[in-house]
Design an enzyme around this catalytic site. Structure first.
Site, short mmCIF file in Angstrom:
data_model
loop_
_atom_site.label_atom_id
_atom_site.label_comp_id
_atom_site.label_asym_id
_atom_site.label_seq_id
_atom_site.Cartn_x
_atom_site.Cartn_y
_atom_site.Cartn_z
N GLU A 113 0.86 -1.20 0.00
CA GLU A 113 0.00 0.00 0.00
C GLU A 113 0.90 1.24 0.00
N GLY A 124 -6.83 0.71 4.26
CA GLY A 124 -8.23 1.13 4.26
C GLY A 124 -8.62 1.81 2.96
N GLY A 125 -7.60 2.31 2.22
CA GLY A 125 -7.84 2.86 0.88
C GLY A 125 -8.74 4.08 0.87
N CYS A 156 -11.99 4.20 0.76
CA CYS A 156 -13.19 4.07 1.59
C CYS A 156 -12.98 4.57 3.02
N ALA A 211 3.83 0.10 -5.65
CA ALA A 211 4.20 -1.14 -6.33
C ALA A 211 4.22 -0.92 -7.84
N GLY A 239 -21.97 18.23 -10.57
CA GLY A 239 -22.34 16.81 -10.60
C GLY A 239 -23.31 16.49 -9.47
N ILE A 295 -21.68 11.58 -4.74
CA ILE A 295 -20.86 12.41 -3.85
C ILE A 295 -21.38 13.84 -3.80
N GLY A 347 -17.75 11.80 -11.17
CA GLY A 347 -17.43 10.39 -11.33
C GLY A 347 -16.01 10.09 -10.90
N HIS A 384 -42.78 -4.45 15.84
CA HIS A 384 -43.55 -3.21 15.90
C HIS A 384 -43.10 -2.40 17.10
P1 FAD Z 1 -9.58 1.83 -3.05
O1 FAD Z 1 -10.34 1.96 -1.79
O2 FAD Z 1 -9.50 3.01 -3.94
O3 FAD Z 1 -8.11 1.40 -2.61
C1 FAD Z 1 -7.07 1.27 -3.53
C2 FAD Z 1 -5.77 1.39 -2.77
O4 FAD Z 1 -4.71 1.05 -3.65
C3 FAD Z 1 -5.47 2.81 -2.29
O5 FAD Z 1 -5.24 2.81 -0.90
C4 FAD Z 1 -4.23 3.22 -3.06
O6 FAD Z 1 -3.35 4.04 -2.30
C5 FAD Z 1 -3.60 1.87 -3.36
N1 FAD Z 1 -2.74 1.87 -4.54
C6 FAD Z 1 -3.04 2.26 -5.81
N2 FAD Z 1 -1.99 2.08 -6.64
C7 FAD Z 1 -1.01 1.53 -5.87
C8 FAD Z 1 0.32 1.11 -6.15
N3 FAD Z 1 0.85 1.20 -7.37
N4 FAD Z 1 1.06 0.62 -5.13
C9 FAD Z 1 0.55 0.53 -3.87
N5 FAD Z 1 -0.71 0.91 -3.57
C10 FAD Z 1 -1.47 1.39 -4.55
N6 FAD Z 1 -18.68 3.10 -1.47
C11 FAD Z 1 -19.64 2.50 -0.74
O7 FAD Z 1 -19.87 1.30 -0.91
N7 FAD Z 1 -20.38 3.19 0.19
C12 FAD Z 1 -20.17 4.50 0.41
O8 FAD Z 1 -20.85 5.09 1.26
C13 FAD Z 1 -19.16 5.17 -0.33
N8 FAD Z 1 -18.91 6.48 -0.13
C14 FAD Z 1 -17.91 7.08 -0.82
C15 FAD Z 1 -17.66 8.43 -0.58
C16 FAD Z 1 -16.65 9.08 -1.26
C17 FAD Z 1 -16.38 10.53 -0.99
C18 FAD Z 1 -15.84 8.35 -2.19
C19 FAD Z 1 -14.72 9.03 -2.91
C20 FAD Z 1 -16.09 7.01 -2.44
C21 FAD Z 1 -17.13 6.37 -1.77
N9 FAD Z 1 -17.43 5.02 -1.99
C22 FAD Z 1 -18.43 4.42 -1.28
C23 FAD Z 1 -16.67 4.21 -2.97
C24 FAD Z 1 -15.63 3.35 -2.24
O9 FAD Z 1 -14.74 4.18 -1.55
C25 FAD Z 1 -14.88 2.51 -3.26
O10 FAD Z 1 -15.80 1.73 -4.02
C26 FAD Z 1 -13.92 1.56 -2.57
O11 FAD Z 1 -12.98 2.26 -1.79
C27 FAD Z 1 -13.18 0.71 -3.62
O12 FAD Z 1 -12.28 -0.14 -2.99
P2 FAD Z 1 -10.95 -0.66 -3.73
O13 FAD Z 1 -10.32 -1.59 -2.78
O14 FAD Z 1 -11.31 -1.13 -5.08
O15 FAD Z 1 -10.05 0.62 -3.96
P1 NAD Z 2 -21.56 9.74 -9.98
O1 NAD Z 2 -21.32 8.95 -11.19
O2 NAD Z 2 -22.41 9.21 -8.90
O3 NAD Z 2 -22.24 11.13 -10.41
C1 NAD Z 2 -21.62 12.01 -11.30
C2 NAD Z 2 -22.64 13.04 -11.74
O4 NAD Z 2 -21.94 14.07 -12.43
C3 NAD Z 2 -23.70 12.48 -12.68
O5 NAD Z 2 -24.97 12.91 -12.26
C4 NAD Z 2 -23.30 13.08 -14.03
O6 NAD Z 2 -24.39 13.28 -14.89
C5 NAD Z 2 -22.68 14.40 -13.60
N1 NAD Z 2 -21.73 14.99 -14.55
C6 NAD Z 2 -20.79 14.34 -15.30
N2 NAD Z 2 -20.07 15.26 -16.02
C7 NAD Z 2 -20.57 16.49 -15.69
C8 NAD Z 2 -20.24 17.82 -16.09
N3 NAD Z 2 -19.25 18.07 -16.94
N4 NAD Z 2 -20.95 18.84 -15.56
C9 NAD Z 2 -21.96 18.58 -14.67
N5 NAD Z 2 -22.31 17.35 -14.27
C10 NAD Z 2 -21.62 16.32 -14.77
O7 NAD Z 2 -20.12 10.16 -9.46
P2 NAD Z 2 -19.57 10.69 -8.05
O8 NAD Z 2 -20.64 11.39 -7.30
O9 NAD Z 2 -18.32 11.40 -8.35
O10 NAD Z 2 -19.24 9.34 -7.29
C11 NAD Z 2 -18.29 8.42 -7.86
C12 NAD Z 2 -18.58 7.02 -7.43
O11 NAD Z 2 -18.22 6.83 -6.07
C13 NAD Z 2 -20.04 6.61 -7.50
O12 NAD Z 2 -20.44 6.24 -8.78
C14 NAD Z 2 -20.08 5.46 -6.53
O13 NAD Z 2 -19.64 4.29 -7.21
C15 NAD Z 2 -19.06 5.86 -5.48
N6 NAD Z 2 -19.75 6.44 -4.30
C16 NAD Z 2 -20.66 5.68 -3.64
C17 NAD Z 2 -21.31 6.21 -2.54
C18 NAD Z 2 -22.30 5.36 -1.80
O14 NAD Z 2 -22.32 4.15 -2.02
N7 NAD Z 2 -23.14 5.93 -0.95
C19 NAD Z 2 -21.05 7.49 -2.11
C20 NAD Z 2 -20.13 8.24 -2.81
C21 NAD Z 2 -19.47 7.69 -3.90
#
Ligand code: FAD
Ligand code: NAD
Length: 465
Positions: free
Chosen positions: A35, A40-41, A43, A119, A183, A187, A272, A444
């Site tokens: 890492e 924890g990445g 998330c 890595a 967007g 998020i 996105g 209930h």
């Molecule tokens: P990641 O969590 O992105 O982890 C990848 C890891 O790889 C990172 O720690 C990075 O540092 C490491 N890495 C990358 N390249 C290298 C390398 N070359 N060498 C060593 N390490 C490396 N999902 C939900 O299900 N519920 C939610 O409520 C939710 N809320 C979110 C809110 C926000 C603001 C954001 C941004 C995302 C949210 N998500 C949510 C999405 C969720 O965070 C991701 O789907 C999830 O973290 C993906 O897990 P992953 O293990 O694929 O990757």
């Molecule tokens: P998203 O794909 O959910 O939404 C992106 C929005 O931006 C869309 O409505 C799209 O139409 C709009 N958009 C795209 N280009 C645009 C532009 N040029 N101008 C204005 N609007 C534009 O993406 P996000 O909110 O960045 O979240 C990314 C991903 O993270 C999600 O798809 C989801 O997989 C994950 N996430 C999950 C949770 C959860 O599970 N509760 C919370 C946060 C993030």
């Protein structure tokens, strides 16, 4: 140069990678995880957890503010309201700190070796890592790529200064007076609503003609209503062009061709996320792609023998629980167990106000799949518990096959409905029929009764509407 060999190497310790490594360790597989940031990445550090902490703090603050203003039917009054945002953020950081330390501890307990650094593949079996103490070479029989995803940057709004990603929004020192959000997806809405509750004047600019395009309008309508009540301006069908020359104002073109100008102290771009497919030596490998994602099969195998990929780098839905489920499965496959991806239900939860949950097929998706369906919906306005919680907005909806009543999908919107996602998922995953749900005694008074009532409604005889 140091060299180690192992049976399994996991690249990335997000929810996908760390779960895979823990399960592999439990199974007695000699496992190394690399890492470059924190365990924890996305998330745990800059995604799910800190955003939900902020959302909760904003909720509490907003509710108390409503009380201070005498705007609640229960007659509660609160005086001298203030928020120490520095402490809010410190509290949030405390939670992520505890969780990342917890993940490191779990990895250690499972006997997994953790290497800190970036890595990079040398070839399909060899990875080099630049660590603080020099180069580490790791030779592995199997490799799991779990490098996750990163925010998409718009060319006319590059990150930096007042233009921030979700990571920037989750580490602000102050609540911005005026926040523009680009967007209206997951998020943008989760954080946009949180900052509106914390006192920001929020304007959301969305290119499409609706919010949360992932969900149908019936589900998003209560969220749109709440945005309006919170004073959030939502500009739909509006395309951003960039910042004004003095950097003060976000410029966009509205659907009617008029230019819209949004004065903003911060511009949060949430359009996105993109898979992290660069920066780890993909060019040294022969990996097939599926669009911008790594191509995988139903065992998360890539096109190269011994190389697996999981989580956001493999595509939608980019959700932590999907990454974890894939990670656990791959560890078992590497240990020799017969596993393949057979999950019916990946719940999607949007932590807006009110929250939205969707599991399985929506009515439109079921019809598009050629199914004849029965649909039943039960409103929280007819649920006693929802009334006692002052949160009557929303409903639970059940979609079932018309012929044999197999439940194909369950959706809902309402305060706290995220906690019902487990019940919805179990029903779909276990192949429940409407009669199974209707025949289960739901305690209930709870919001979960709306689930049983929605099943009864689909059968044509709901009791409380
Ligand atoms: P990641 O969590 O992105 O982890 C990848 C890891 O790889 C990172 O720690 C990075 O540092 C490491 N890495 C990358 N390249 C290298 C390398 N070359 N060498 C060593 N390490 C490396 N999902 C939900 O299900 N519920 C939610 O409520 C939710 N809320 C979110 C809110 C926000 C603001 C954001 C941004 C995302 C949210 N998500 C949510 C999405 C969720 O965070 C991701 O789907 C999830 O973290 C993906 O897990 P992953 O293990 O694929 O990757
Ligand atoms: P998203 O794909 O959910 O939404 C992106 C929005 O931006 C869309 O409505 C799209 O139409 C709009 N958009 C795209 N280009 C645009 C532009 N040029 N101008 C204005 N609007 C534009 O993406 P996000 O909110 O960045 O979240 C990314 C991903 O993270 C999600 O798809 C989801 O997989 C994950 N996430 C999950 C949770 C959860 O599970 N509760 C919370 C946060 C993030």
């Amino acid at each position: 140069m140091k060299e180690i060999t192992c049976k399994l190497l996991v690249i990335g310790a997000g929810p996908g990678g760390y779960v895979s490594a823990i399960r592999a360790g439990q199974l007695g597989i000699d496992t190394v995880i690399v890492e470059m940031a924190k365990p924890g990445g996305t998330c745990l550090n800059i995604g799910c957890i800190p955003s939900k902490a902020l959302i909760h703090a904003a909720d509490d603050f907003h509710r108390t503010a409503a009380m201070a203003a005498g705007r609640n039917a229960m007659g509660i009054r609160a005086e001298n309201l203030a928020i120490d945002f520095g402490r809010t953020m410190a509290w949030k950081d405390g939670i992520t700190g505890r969780l990342t330390m917890g993940v490191a501890g779990l990895l250690k307990k499972a006997g997994v070796k953790m290497v800190v650094g970036r890595a990079r593949f040398r070839d399909g079996k060899t990875v080099e890592v630049e660590t603080e103490t020099g180069q580490q070479v790791i030779r592995a029989e199997n490799v799991v790529i779990a490098t996750g995803s990163a925010p998409v940057e718009l060319p006319m709004l590059p990150f930096g200064g007042k233009i921030i990603s979700s990571t920037g929004a989750l580490s602000l020192a102050q609540v911005p007076e005026r926040l523009a959000v680009v967007g209206a997806g997951y998020i943008g809405l989760e954080l946009g609503i949180a900052f509106a509750k914390l006192g920001s004047k929020v304007t959301i600019v969305e290119a499409l003609d609706r919010i949360l395009p992932l969900y149908d309008t019936q589900l998003t309508q209560p969220v749109a209503k709440r945005l309006s009540a919170l004073g959030v301006e939502v500009l739909l069908g509006t395309k951003v062009k960039g910042m004004s020359s003095n950097g003060e104002t976000l410029l966009a073109d509205a659907a009617d061709g008029e230019e819209r100008r949004v004065a903003a102290d911060k511009v949060l771009v949430t359009v996105g996320r993109k898979p992290v497919t660069e920066g780890w030596g993909r060019e040294e490998l022969e990996l097939d792609m599926d669009g911008r994602y790594l191509r995988i099969d139903d065992q998360c195998r890539t096109s190269m023998r011994g190389i697996y990929a999981i989580g956001d780098v493999t595509g939608e839905p980019m959700l932590a629980h999907r990454a974890m489920a894939q990670g656990e499965m791959v560890a078992e496959i590497v240990s020799g167990k017969r596993r393949s991806w057979d999950r019916r239900a990946i719940p999607a939860v949007c932590f807006t106000d009110p929250e939205i949950v969707s599991v399985g097929l929506s009515p439109d998706e079921a019809r598009a799949a050629g199914r004849e369906v029965k649909i039943g919906q039960f409103p929280f306005s007819a649920n006693g518990r929802a009334m006692t919680l002052s949160s009557e907005e929303g409903f639970v909806r059940v979609v079932a096959r018309a012929d044999n009543h197999l439940v194909l999908g369950i959706q809902g919107v309402g305060a706290g409905i995220s906690e019902l996602s487990a019940a919805f998922s179990i029903a779909v995953e276990m192949g429940a029929r409407l009669e199974d749900i209707a025949g289960t005694i739901h305690a209930h008074p709870t919001q979960s009764e709306a689930f049983a009532e929605a099943a009864l409604k689909t059968l044509g005889h709901a009791l409380h509407v």
